[in-house]
Design a protein around this motif. Sequence first.
Motif, PDB file in Angstrom:
ATOM      1  N   PHE A  17     -20.336  -8.303   1.469  1.00  0.00           N
ATOM      2  CA  PHE A  17     -18.975  -8.676   0.957  1.00  0.00           C
ATOM      3  C   PHE A  17     -17.997  -7.880   1.780  1.00  0.00           C
ATOM      4  O   PHE A  17     -18.237  -6.629   2.423  1.00  0.00           O
ATOM      5  CB  PHE A  17     -18.810  -8.162  -0.351  1.00  0.00           C
ATOM      6  N   ASP A  18     -16.715  -8.252   1.830  1.00  0.00           N
ATOM      7  CA  ASP A  18     -15.480  -7.601   2.419  1.00  0.00           C
ATOM      8  C   ASP A  18     -14.850  -6.887   1.155  1.00  0.00           C
ATOM      9  O   ASP A  18     -14.575  -7.694   0.058  1.00  0.00           O
ATOM     10  CB  ASP A  18     -14.716  -8.436   3.213  1.00  0.00           C
ATOM     11  N   VAL A  19     -14.386  -5.734   1.161  1.00  0.00           N
ATOM     12  CA  VAL A  19     -13.601  -5.252   0.111  1.00  0.00           C
ATOM     13  C   VAL A  19     -12.044  -5.088   0.439  1.00  0.00           C
ATOM     14  O   VAL A  19     -12.065  -4.639   1.655  1.00  0.00           O
ATOM     15  CB  VAL A  19     -14.121  -3.810  -0.406  1.00  0.00           C
ATOM     16  N   SER A  20     -11.076  -5.615  -0.492  1.00  0.00           N
ATOM     17  CA  SER A  20      -9.833  -5.450   0.008  1.00  0.00           C
ATOM     18  C   SER A  20      -8.978  -4.728  -1.267  1.00  0.00           C
ATOM     19  O   SER A  20      -9.611  -4.666  -2.201  1.00  0.00           O
ATOM     20  CB  SER A  20      -9.024  -6.730   0.277  1.00  0.00           C
TER      21      SER A  20
ATOM     22  N   ALA B 207       2.418  -3.476   4.099  1.00  0.00           N
ATOM     23  CA  ALA B 207       1.524  -2.448   4.182  1.00  0.00           C
ATOM     24  C   ALA B 207       0.895  -2.223   2.878  1.00  0.00           C
ATOM     25  O   ALA B 207      -0.007  -1.213   2.943  1.00  0.00           O
ATOM     26  CB  ALA B 207       2.398  -1.093   4.525  1.00  0.00           C
ATOM     27  N   ASP B 208       1.270  -2.967   1.654  1.00  0.00           N
ATOM     28  CA  ASP B 208       0.452  -2.537   0.511  1.00  0.00           C
ATOM     29  C   ASP B 208      -0.811  -3.572   0.514  1.00  0.00           C
ATOM     30  O   ASP B 208      -1.386  -3.352  -0.525  1.00  0.00           O
ATOM     31  CB  ASP B 208       1.317  -2.681  -0.733  1.00  0.00           C
ATOM     32  N   PHE B 209      -1.085  -4.140   1.654  1.00  0.00           N
ATOM     33  CA  PHE B 209      -2.241  -4.928   1.724  1.00  0.00           C
ATOM     34  C   PHE B 209      -3.433  -4.335   2.335  1.00  0.00           C
ATOM     35  O   PHE B 209      -3.327  -4.061   3.627  1.00  0.00           O
ATOM     36  CB  PHE B 209      -2.145  -6.253   2.063  1.00  0.00           C
ATOM     37  N   VAL B 210      -4.609  -3.622   1.832  1.00  0.00           N
ATOM     38  CA  VAL B 210      -5.346  -2.741   2.547  1.00  0.00           C
ATOM     39  C   VAL B 210      -6.784  -3.771   2.700  1.00  0.00           C
ATOM     40  O   VAL B 210      -7.339  -4.223   1.705  1.00  0.00           O
ATOM     41  CB  VAL B 210      -5.725  -1.516   1.611  1.00  0.00           C
TER      42      VAL B 210
ATOM     43  N   ALA C 239      -3.208   2.828   3.373  1.00  0.00           N
ATOM     44  CA  ALA C 239      -2.035   2.830   2.778  1.00  0.00           C
ATOM     45  C   ALA C 239      -1.816   3.997   2.080  1.00  0.00           C
ATOM     46  O   ALA C 239      -2.958   4.648   1.783  1.00  0.00           O
ATOM     47  CB  ALA C 239      -1.837   1.402   1.865  1.00  0.00           C
ATOM     48  N   PRO C 240      -0.572   4.458   1.705  1.00  0.00           N
ATOM     49  CA  PRO C 240      -0.595   5.719   0.847  1.00  0.00           C
ATOM     50  C   PRO C 240      -1.248   5.471  -0.308  1.00  0.00           C
ATOM     51  O   PRO C 240      -1.181   4.747  -1.175  1.00  0.00           O
ATOM     52  CB  PRO C 240       0.874   5.567   0.595  1.00  0.00           C
ATOM     53  N   GLY C 241      -2.290   6.630  -0.608  1.00  0.00           N
ATOM     54  CA  GLY C 241      -2.981   6.807  -1.668  1.00  0.00           C
ATOM     55  C   GLY C 241      -4.247   5.888  -1.679  1.00  0.00           C
ATOM     56  O   GLY C 241      -5.025   5.949  -2.471  1.00  0.00           O
ATOM     57  N   VAL C 242      -4.493   5.053  -0.326  1.00  0.00           N
ATOM     58  CA  VAL C 242      -5.549   4.194  -0.601  1.00  0.00           C
ATOM     59  C   VAL C 242      -6.306   4.203   0.775  1.00  0.00           C
ATOM     60  O   VAL C 242      -5.867   3.985   1.824  1.00  0.00           O
ATOM     61  CB  VAL C 242      -5.258   2.796  -0.678  1.00  0.00           C
TER      62      VAL C 242
ATOM     63  N   THR D  39     -16.738   0.924   0.773  1.00  0.00           N
ATOM     64  CA  THR D  39     -16.075   1.934  -0.232  1.00  0.00           C
ATOM     65  C   THR D  39     -14.389   2.099  -0.128  1.00  0.00           C
ATOM     66  O   THR D  39     -13.916   2.335   0.923  1.00  0.00           O
ATOM     67  CB  THR D  39     -16.721   3.306  -0.030  1.00  0.00           C
ATOM     68  N   LEU D  40     -13.799   1.942  -1.253  1.00  0.00           N
ATOM     69  CA  LEU D  40     -12.352   2.004  -1.389  1.00  0.00           C
ATOM     70  C   LEU D  40     -11.955   3.401  -2.030  1.00  0.00           C
ATOM     71  O   LEU D  40     -12.595   3.496  -3.148  1.00  0.00           O
ATOM     72  CB  LEU D  40     -11.777   0.843  -2.260  1.00  0.00           C
ATOM     73  N   SER D  41     -11.336   4.288  -1.377  1.00  0.00           N
ATOM     74  CA  SER D  41     -10.954   5.502  -2.075  1.00  0.00           C
ATOM     75  C   SER D  41      -9.601   5.303  -2.495  1.00  0.00           C
ATOM     76  O   SER D  41      -8.623   5.243  -1.760  1.00  0.00           O
ATOM     77  CB  SER D  41     -11.323   6.535  -1.133  1.00  0.00           C
ATOM     78  N   VAL D  42      -9.363   5.788  -3.872  1.00  0.00           N
ATOM     79  CA  VAL D  42      -7.915   5.610  -4.267  1.00  0.00           C
ATOM     80  C   VAL D  42      -7.590   7.138  -4.924  1.00  0.00           C
ATOM     81  O   VAL D  42      -8.224   7.578  -5.844  1.00  0.00           O
ATOM     82  CB  VAL D  42      -7.653   4.285  -5.396  1.00  0.00           C
ATOM     83  N   ASP D  43      -6.441   7.570  -4.494  1.00  0.00           N
ATOM     84  CA  ASP D  43      -5.556   8.582  -4.965  1.00  0.00           C
ATOM     85  C   ASP D  43      -4.403   8.088  -5.968  1.00  0.00           C
ATOM     86  O   ASP D  43      -3.561   8.188  -5.048  1.00  0.00           O
ATOM     87  CB  ASP D  43      -5.449   9.450  -3.731  1.00  0.00           C
ATOM     88  N   PRO D  44      -4.509   7.788  -7.124  1.00  0.00           N
ATOM     89  CA  PRO D  44      -3.181   7.469  -7.873  1.00  0.00           C
ATOM     90  C   PRO D  44      -2.015   8.452  -7.559  1.00  0.00           C
ATOM     91  O   PRO D  44      -0.942   7.909  -7.459  1.00  0.00           O
ATOM     92  CB  PRO D  44      -3.807   7.464  -9.213  1.00  0.00           C
ATOM     93  N   ALA D  45      -2.180   9.697  -7.397  1.00  0.00           N
ATOM     94  CA  ALA D  45      -1.225  10.686  -7.079  1.00  0.00           C
ATOM     95  C   ALA D  45      -0.496  10.289  -5.998  1.00  0.00           C
ATOM     96  O   ALA D  45       0.662  10.668  -5.561  1.00  0.00           O
ATOM     97  CB  ALA D  45      -1.369  11.886  -7.282  1.00  0.00           C
ATOM     98  N   GLY D  46      -1.192   9.839  -5.046  1.00  0.00           N
ATOM     99  CA  GLY D  46      -0.661   9.601  -3.384  1.00  0.00           C
ATOM    100  C   GLY D  46      -0.025   8.120  -3.311  1.00  0.00           C
ATOM    101  O   GLY D  46       0.258   7.875  -2.178  1.00  0.00           O
ATOM    102  N   LEU D  47      -0.141   7.282  -4.107  1.00  0.00           N
ATOM    103  CA  LEU D  47       0.315   6.010  -3.900  1.00  0.00           C
ATOM    104  C   LEU D  47       1.734   6.086  -3.864  1.00  0.00           C
ATOM    105  O   LEU D  47       2.423   6.983  -4.151  1.00  0.00           O
ATOM    106  CB  LEU D  47      -0.017   5.199  -5.314  1.00  0.00           C
ATOM    107  N   ARG D  48       2.515   5.284  -3.163  1.00  0.00           N
ATOM    108  CA  ARG D  48       3.835   4.939  -2.698  1.00  0.00           C
ATOM    109  C   ARG D  48       4.544   4.768  -3.987  1.00  0.00           C
ATOM    110  O   ARG D  48       4.085   4.495  -5.068  1.00  0.00           O
ATOM    111  CB  ARG D  48       4.072   3.956  -1.745  1.00  0.00           C
ATOM    112  N   GLY D  49       5.967   5.130  -4.019  1.00  0.00           N
ATOM    113  CA  GLY D  49       6.784   5.224  -5.163  1.00  0.00           C
ATOM    114  C   GLY D  49       6.639   4.026  -5.618  1.00  0.00           C
ATOM    115  O   GLY D  49       7.066   2.795  -5.177  1.00  0.00           O
ATOM    116  N   GLY D  50       6.669   3.707  -7.298  1.00  0.00           N
ATOM    117  CA  GLY D  50       6.988   2.548  -7.749  1.00  0.00           C
ATOM    118  C   GLY D  50       5.351   1.913  -8.039  1.00  0.00           C
ATOM    119  O   GLY D  50       5.471   0.688  -8.957  1.00  0.00           O
TER     120      GLY D  50
END
Length: 466
Positions: free
Chosen positions: A25-28, A42-45, A52-55, A61-72
């Motif tokens: 599989f491909d992960v997006s 840029a919000d499409f990884v 992208a900021p926070g992703v 494997t997808l790493s997500v840091d919710p605190a690092g996501l772009r504003g909004g």
Amino acid sequence: MSELVPGGNAALPDGVVRLRVAGAFDVSALVTGADGKVGGDADFVFYNQPGAPGVRLSGDTLSVDPAGLRGGACRVTVVVSAAEPGTPLGRLPAPRLDVTDDHGRTVARFAPPRPGPETVLLLAELYLRPGTGWKLRALGQGYADGLAGLARDFGVDIADDGGQTAAPAPGRSTATGAPPHSSLSRSPSPPSHSPRRDDSPSPSPSPSPSPSPDDFTRLVNAARARAGAPPVAPDPRLVSAARAHARAMAGAGRLGAEGPDGVSVHQRISAAGYLYLAVGEHLVSGPRTDAGFVEYCLGTARARHTLLDPAFRHAALAHADAGERYWTALWAAPLTPDGLSRTAAEVLALTNAERRRAGLPPLAADPLLTAAAQAHCADMVARDFYAHTSPDGGEPWDRAAAAGSRRRTVGENIACGQRSPAEVVDGWMNSPGHRANILKREFTHLGVGFAGGGRAGTYWTQLFGG
């Protein structure tokens, strides 16, 4: 730890969470605001835009840091598609999502119902719940309009006028591990026809001069020589398969590893009589000349890797026109007894390295189990199925016995789509059931099978005995 069902949710810990989907599989991921739309391209990884900021996407494997996501941003949607473009997910094992925290502890798991004809699956979403923090919701929702269609629905600007693209188009990547030996892409080019309405009929593929095999290989080999890679030679069987697939894509008016006739590019290679140990493909629209095609591939990291891969010995290029020009380039290393033996030996060595790390004795190669494993791979290609149980009801122990094996305990791992021994063993080790077979103390012997062809391109079997 939560085992989720569709619609179920789990609270997420603070900090980075990692979401892994092993297999073919491909992960997006799509980062969206309260309106459900991305803030920009840029919000499409995905594989060609892995951050992208926070992703951050790394392999499967997808790493997500919710605190690092772009504003909004208040939602991250996790998407899976088949590594082979256009392949219905129902033809693959059901994906499994494993979610861990920054310390490697399991937070949640989700195994959705096996999809059907859809090519994309909305697997899960991370969302901000006011007052309670970030949560994970299991989705398991199929999407039939492809990854590009999904991206458009989320607001990503992927234009399609005469081959012009405003953002990278989603495409092919391998499931895990090594760099892929293929690409699926749309190359920017000047419009060659007036844009037509989506509901108007596609023009029929028009005759056009075929690329000269000698001209193509001369261009390619010049680049390979600069990189220190051996030259490739044209092969008429690959040329025939490339022409058939280019015509199929032009007739459908879209790129894809599987044509509207339901035949994959790898099945076309097998039908032409070419048996391969390694394979790569470029499916591209846009360039108007051989030189333009090669220049485009050399300018794209994934395509360049394939074009310069020293493993390949043969190549072919073909195109067909239907308003746009659709190209198919094929790269292959022929199947030889020595090459097959080396591949099986490498799988065995990597498997024994995992057993050694677990403090277990190594497995010995077993020629009877090898014969049964090889026959099962060839059967999956020939009869177009992917399962432990063959269409006539045969099970792994039946195949072992039919090959003359008298092992009392038998187990089997299978995989499809992986392009190297390292990639397939890594995938098995990251799946609990397959890992259990590899690390089972009762097993003492192993047979390894491999076959190229079929819908997935490659098929692998480990047949264990004890």
